[in-house]
Structure formats: structure tokens, C-alpha cells
Motif scaffolding. Sequence first.
Motif, mmCIF file in Angstrom:
data_model
loop_
_atom_site.group_PDB
_atom_site.id
_atom_site.type_symbol
_atom_site.label_atom_id
_atom_site.label_comp_id
_atom_site.label_asym_id
_atom_site.label_seq_id
_atom_site.Cartn_x
_atom_site.Cartn_y
_atom_site.Cartn_z
ATOM 1 N N VAL A 186 5.693 -1.295 -3.270
ATOM 2 C CA VAL A 186 6.890 -0.327 -3.033
ATOM 3 C C VAL A 186 7.529 -0.496 -1.747
ATOM 4 N N GLY A 187 7.177 -1.445 -0.632
ATOM 5 C CA GLY A 187 7.773 -1.505 0.503
ATOM 6 C C GLY A 187 7.894 -0.127 1.260
ATOM 7 N N VAL A 188 6.833 0.723 1.351
ATOM 8 C CA VAL A 188 6.581 1.710 1.910
ATOM 9 C C VAL A 188 5.347 2.013 2.926
ATOM 10 N N SER A 189 5.566 2.388 4.213
ATOM 11 C CA SER A 189 4.345 2.508 5.259
ATOM 12 C C SER A 189 4.150 4.066 5.241
ATOM 13 N N ILE A 190 2.794 4.341 5.193
ATOM 14 C CA ILE A 190 2.375 5.807 5.332
ATOM 15 C C ILE A 190 1.292 5.637 6.536
ATOM 16 N N LYS A 191 1.646 6.606 7.596
ATOM 17 C CA LYS A 191 0.701 6.710 8.725
ATOM 18 C C LYS A 191 -0.531 7.552 8.366
ATOM 19 N N ALA A 192 -1.645 7.196 8.816
ATOM 20 C CA ALA A 192 -2.973 7.873 8.468
ATOM 21 C C ALA A 192 -3.017 9.070 9.537
ATOM 22 N N GLU A 193 -2.611 10.111 9.279
ATOM 23 C CA GLU A 193 -2.909 11.450 10.136
ATOM 24 C C GLU A 193 -2.759 12.650 9.215
ATOM 25 N N PRO A 194 -3.396 13.712 9.818
ATOM 26 C CA PRO A 194 -3.397 15.009 9.073
ATOM 27 C C PRO A 194 -2.283 15.330 8.296
ATOM 28 N N LYS A 195 -1.115 15.415 8.860
ATOM 29 C CA LYS A 195 0.084 15.815 8.013
ATOM 30 C C LYS A 195 0.395 14.839 6.877
ATOM 31 N N SER A 196 -0.343 13.772 6.671
ATOM 32 C CA SER A 196 0.032 12.857 5.650
ATOM 33 C C SER A 196 -0.893 13.095 4.471
ATOM 34 N N VAL A 197 -1.867 13.872 4.680
ATOM 35 C CA VAL A 197 -2.935 14.276 3.513
ATOM 36 C C VAL A 197 -2.033 15.179 2.537
ATOM 37 N N ILE A 198 -2.115 14.641 1.271
ATOM 38 C CA ILE A 198 -1.241 15.392 0.113
ATOM 39 C C ILE A 198 -2.295 15.831 -0.793
ATOM 40 N N ASN A 199 -3.725 15.589 -0.814
ATOM 41 C CA ASN A 199 -4.892 15.811 -1.945
ATOM 42 C C ASN A 199 -5.921 15.419 -1.458
ATOM 43 N N THR A 200 -6.891 16.327 -1.806
ATOM 44 C CA THR A 200 -8.448 15.999 -1.387
ATOM 45 C C THR A 200 -9.380 16.352 -2.236
ATOM 46 N N GLN A 201 -8.765 16.477 -3.695
ATOM 47 C CA GLN A 201 -9.462 16.818 -5.021
ATOM 48 C C GLN A 201 -10.646 16.156 -5.047
ATOM 49 N N MET A 202 -10.528 14.793 -5.404
ATOM 50 C CA MET A 202 -11.682 14.185 -5.564
ATOM 51 C C MET A 202 -11.666 12.856 -4.566
ATOM 52 N N ALA A 203 -10.854 12.795 -3.583
ATOM 53 C CA ALA A 203 -10.651 11.795 -2.482
ATOM 54 C C ALA A 203 -9.753 12.289 -1.630
ATOM 55 N N THR A 204 -9.814 11.566 -0.411
ATOM 56 C CA THR A 204 -8.627 11.932 0.564
ATOM 57 C C THR A 204 -7.516 10.931 0.283
ATOM 58 N N VAL A 205 -6.246 11.666 -0.048
ATOM 59 C CA VAL A 205 -4.995 10.990 -0.667
ATOM 60 C C VAL A 205 -4.049 11.260 0.568
ATOM 61 N N ILE A 206 -3.164 10.313 1.119
ATOM 62 C CA ILE A 206 -2.083 10.309 2.045
ATOM 63 C C ILE A 206 -0.736 10.061 1.185
ATOM 64 N N GLY A 207 0.151 10.567 1.583
ATOM 65 C CA GLY A 207 1.515 10.305 0.947
ATOM 66 C C GLY A 207 2.663 10.565 1.619
ATOM 67 N N ASN A 208 4.032 10.462 1.129
ATOM 68 C CA ASN A 208 5.098 11.080 1.701
ATOM 69 C C ASN A 208 5.805 12.016 0.694
ATOM 70 N N ASP A 209 7.109 12.445 1.167
ATOM 71 C CA ASP A 209 7.790 13.291 0.405
ATOM 72 C C ASP A 209 8.632 12.773 -0.690
ATOM 73 N N LYS A 210 8.455 11.180 -0.832
ATOM 74 C CA LYS A 210 9.280 10.676 -1.756
ATOM 75 C C LYS A 210 8.263 10.139 -3.189
ATOM 76 N N GLY A 211 7.072 10.724 -3.089
ATOM 77 C CA GLY A 211 6.114 10.522 -4.065
ATOM 78 C C GLY A 211 5.202 9.164 -3.945
ATOM 79 N N VAL A 212 5.431 8.507 -2.906
ATOM 80 C CA VAL A 212 4.559 7.415 -2.661
ATOM 81 C C VAL A 212 3.114 7.653 -2.016
ATOM 82 N N TYR A 213 2.017 7.237 -2.456
ATOM 83 C CA TYR A 213 0.682 7.652 -1.819
ATOM 84 C C TYR A 213 -0.356 6.481 -2.045
ATOM 85 N N VAL A 214 -1.234 6.775 -1.269
ATOM 86 C CA VAL A 214 -2.505 5.958 -1.234
ATOM 87 C C VAL A 214 -3.651 6.814 -1.023
ATOM 88 N N SER A 215 -4.289 6.663 -2.293
ATOM 89 C CA SER A 215 -5.572 7.294 -2.470
ATOM 90 C C SER A 215 -6.883 6.843 -2.172
#
Length: 295
Positions: free
Chosen positions: A43-72
Motif C-alpha cells: 500500500v506504499g505506507v511507512s509506519i515508525k515503530a514507537e509507542p504512539k504507533s501502537v493501536i492494538n495489543t489484544q493478541m499481538a503488538t500492532v502498529i498503525g496509522n490514522d488511515k487504517g494501515v497497520y502491521v501486526s
Amino acid sequence: MKQTTIAKRVEGVGIGLHKGEPINIILEPLDANLGIVFYRKDVGVSIKAEPKSVINTQMATVIGNDKGVYVSTIEHLMSAISSYGIDNIRIILDANEAPVMDGSSVSFCMMLDEAGIKELDAPKKIIVIKDEVEIREGKKFVKISPSNSPKFDYTIKFDHPLIGTQRYVFEFSKKKYIEEISKARTFGFLKDVQMLRANNLALGGSLENAVVMDDFSILNPEGLRYKDEFVRHKILDAIGDLSLMGMPILGDYTSFAGSHKLNHELTLAILADAKNFEVVELNRSALKEYAKAFA
């Protein structure tokens, strides 16, 4: 002591835990002070690994942005990167999760060994813990305390005959990480796997990438890699979760029944008050005092 990146680009492929499809992963060198950056090639999107990028921790650590793009499921890869002392790296993926590999971080360690480590022309920065910080949730807790050498003291308690109560104290070094922690696999229970699959989750989970138990036994034919593999994997996860701080942490981590959620809350709590920590550059004046812990 200088910041580091990897010496060359390396590529790999593995199965995604949740979708069960092959995921291509590329690790690339990155310049100083840029940190750890995930790039979603699809999708051509970069996400920096930092605490404020974390959007979910239910089953894993997931980082994402406000556009709905994430990496789990980034914690195993982050654990290896952190333990190799790598400050700057670009991770390219063609899916919304990191590959699970064999359920541990050893495959990522092998990729980093292949890539090699390169020093950059910038001083290494570390976070020195100055005050104890604790997060509690009932009887569960995680905390970090001042220390001159990083240590992970983890206790788990499961109502299962093969786990019960396990405690492991890991005094951090890269060599010890490779030997004692990196091979410890994620684990789960057969009844939970069946429930997840019914909800189209954990479709890539198998005995090839997790320790799976029924009510009384381990289903993996080869058994365990360590007799206390379960608690060692929790330490592997914790190292990965804390690495989102963006710098090595000089402090002692202690946990009882911790989780990705509590680890994330701990990183936020540390950063919320300047009295909790100090950022130190490992230049000549600071090198003697702190460098030994991260050699």
C-alpha cells in the motif's frame, strides 16, 4: 559507541499467523537517528515503530496509522532487532502482518546474522531508568526499575499440568539472548486455536510455528526446546514490546503474568514523566559507565 544498522539488504519469506498466506520480508539498512521503520510495500505506507504507533495489543503488538494501515505481530522481529543492538532499520512487508516463521525469533536472528551489522557516524543513545514505574491489572503487573545491567525477571502461572508456575531471570546480552531466549516459541491451547479459526483468525497457526497443548499434553511431536520454554517466550515478547521505546533501556524489568497490553502501558507511563528516565548519548564521558551493558 555508535548507532548501528545492518550492513546489507536481506530477504526472507514466511507464513502470516492470521491469514495463513506467504509474506515476503526485506530488511534494509537505514541512516542514523531514523529508528525502526516498517514499510507496507503493498500500500506504499511507512509506519515508525514507537509507542504512539501502537493501536492494538489484544493478541499481538500492532502498529498503525490514522488511515487504517497497520502491521501486526511485530514483537518477535522487534525482539531480535533490539537484542542485536540495531538502532536503525527498514522492514519491508507485502502484507499487514510480519511472518510468524517458527513462532520464535531465531529465524530473524539468522537474517540479521546474514545481513551483518554496520556502525554509523552518530553516538548511540540509551534510555536510563531513573525511577521505578509499575503497571498493575489485578494480580498481574509489569514494572521497570533502575539498574546498571538490564535484566528480565518474569513469572507466569497457568492452570495447566505442563506449565503451572514458571519463573525465569534473564540477564541480558546478545549471546545469552541467542542461546536462552531466541528459540522459545509462542504457545497456545488447542481449544483456543479452534475458536480463533472459527473466527477466521490464526489460519496460519500450526505445530510448525507454535507449541500447542490439549488439556494434558503437548501436541508437537518434538516436544519442547527448553523445559521452561513458555516463560522464556514471554521474555522474548517483552523485549520486543519494550523495544518500541526506540532506544536500548538500561533498567530491570519484572513481571507477573504480563501481556502486550501491560508492556505497552508501561512504555507510555515511562515516557509520561521526565523524572522516570534520562536519554544518554554514549559518547566518551558516558561510555565507561553504560557501554558494558550493551556490548
